[in-house]
Design a protein around this motif. Structure first.
Motif, short mmCIF file in Angstrom:
data_model
loop_
_atom_site.label_atom_id
_atom_site.label_comp_id
_atom_site.label_asym_id
_atom_site.label_seq_id
_atom_site.Cartn_x
_atom_site.Cartn_y
_atom_site.Cartn_z
N MET A 91 22.45 -5.40 -32.24
CA MET A 91 23.12 -5.76 -31.01
C MET A 91 22.87 -7.22 -30.70
O MET A 91 21.90 -7.79 -31.14
N SER A 92 23.74 -7.76 -29.89
CA SER A 92 23.57 -9.16 -29.54
C SER A 92 22.95 -9.28 -28.16
O SER A 92 23.20 -8.46 -27.29
N ASP A 93 22.15 -10.30 -28.00
CA ASP A 93 21.51 -10.56 -26.72
C ASP A 93 22.59 -10.90 -25.69
O ASP A 93 23.45 -11.72 -25.94
N CYS A 94 22.55 -10.26 -24.54
CA CYS A 94 23.59 -10.46 -23.54
C CYS A 94 23.39 -11.74 -22.73
O CYS A 94 24.29 -12.19 -22.05
N GLY A 95 22.21 -12.34 -22.77
CA GLY A 95 21.95 -13.57 -22.04
C GLY A 95 21.45 -13.31 -20.63
O GLY A 95 21.69 -12.26 -20.04
N CYS A 96 20.75 -14.32 -20.09
CA CYS A 96 20.14 -14.18 -18.76
C CYS A 96 21.18 -13.96 -17.66
O CYS A 96 20.97 -13.13 -16.78
N ASP A 97 22.27 -14.71 -17.70
CA ASP A 97 23.28 -14.57 -16.64
C ASP A 97 23.80 -13.14 -16.56
O ASP A 97 23.87 -12.55 -15.48
N LYS A 98 24.15 -12.58 -17.69
CA LYS A 98 24.68 -11.21 -17.73
C LYS A 98 23.60 -10.21 -17.32
O LYS A 98 23.85 -9.31 -16.52
N ALA A 99 22.40 -10.37 -17.84
CA ALA A 99 21.32 -9.43 -17.52
C ALA A 99 21.00 -9.45 -16.03
O ALA A 99 20.86 -8.40 -15.40
N GLN A 100 20.93 -10.63 -15.44
CA GLN A 100 20.60 -10.73 -14.02
C GLN A 100 21.75 -10.26 -13.14
O GLN A 100 21.54 -9.64 -12.10
N LYS A 101 22.98 -10.53 -13.57
CA LYS A 101 24.15 -10.10 -12.81
C LYS A 101 24.21 -8.58 -12.72
O LYS A 101 24.54 -8.02 -11.67
N ASP A 102 23.88 -7.90 -13.81
CA ASP A 102 23.99 -6.44 -13.87
C ASP A 102 22.65 -5.73 -13.69
O ASP A 102 22.56 -4.52 -13.91
N LEU A 103 21.62 -6.45 -13.27
CA LEU A 103 20.28 -5.88 -13.20
C LEU A 103 20.19 -4.67 -12.28
O LEU A 103 19.62 -3.65 -12.64
N GLN A 108 26.28 -1.54 -22.53
CA GLN A 108 25.70 -2.58 -21.67
C GLN A 108 24.22 -2.32 -21.45
O GLN A 108 23.43 -3.25 -21.43
N HIS A 109 23.85 -1.06 -21.25
CA HIS A 109 22.45 -0.71 -21.02
C HIS A 109 21.59 -1.17 -22.19
O HIS A 109 20.54 -1.78 -22.01
N SER A 110 22.05 -0.91 -23.41
CA SER A 110 21.31 -1.32 -24.60
C SER A 110 21.19 -2.84 -24.69
O SER A 110 20.13 -3.37 -25.02
N ASP A 111 22.29 -3.54 -24.39
CA ASP A 111 22.26 -5.00 -24.45
C ASP A 111 21.31 -5.58 -23.41
O ASP A 111 20.54 -6.49 -23.71
N ILE A 112 21.35 -5.03 -22.21
CA ILE A 112 20.47 -5.54 -21.15
C ILE A 112 19.02 -5.21 -21.47
O ILE A 112 18.13 -6.05 -21.32
N LYS A 113 18.77 -3.98 -21.96
CA LYS A 113 17.39 -3.61 -22.32
C LYS A 113 16.86 -4.53 -23.41
O LYS A 113 15.72 -5.00 -23.33
N GLU A 114 17.68 -4.80 -24.41
CA GLU A 114 17.26 -5.70 -25.49
C GLU A 114 16.92 -7.08 -24.92
O GLU A 114 15.91 -7.69 -25.29
N HIS A 115 17.76 -7.56 -24.00
CA HIS A 115 17.49 -8.87 -23.41
C HIS A 115 16.18 -8.84 -22.62
O HIS A 115 15.34 -9.73 -22.76
N LEU A 116 16.00 -7.81 -21.80
CA LEU A 116 14.78 -7.72 -20.99
C LEU A 116 13.54 -7.62 -21.87
O LEU A 116 12.48 -8.16 -21.53
#
Length: 81
Positions: free
Chosen positions: A1-13, A25-33
């Protein structure tokens, strides 16, 4: 999976913490976190705040205080009618 980035992770936190995002999205955000200390801290603050608010909503005022407030409200309503 690709890292979703801080902006996306924080927007959807908030939605992520409530499990309101789709699995992808959950997997992408979890990976980023998992890999971003800054966003981990944001998630910790959001999770803690949510837990504190939830606990506060479950608490009720002592009976004596509730009676005092209701009496005061009734007195105020009586003087304004």
């Amino acid at each position: 999976m690709s890292d979703c980035g801080c902006d996306k992770a924080q927007k959807d936190l908030e939605e992520y913490l409530r499990n309101e995002v789709c699995k992808t999205q959950h997997s992408d955000i979890k990976e980023h976190l998992d890999n971003c200390p800054t966003c981990q801290q944001e998630a910790l603050v959001a999770r803690t705040l949510t837990e504190v608010v939830a606990r506060a909503c479950k608490e009720s005022a002592p009976e004596e205080l509730r009676n005092q407030v209701l009496s005061r409200l009734r007195a105020e309503q009586a003087t304004h009618h």
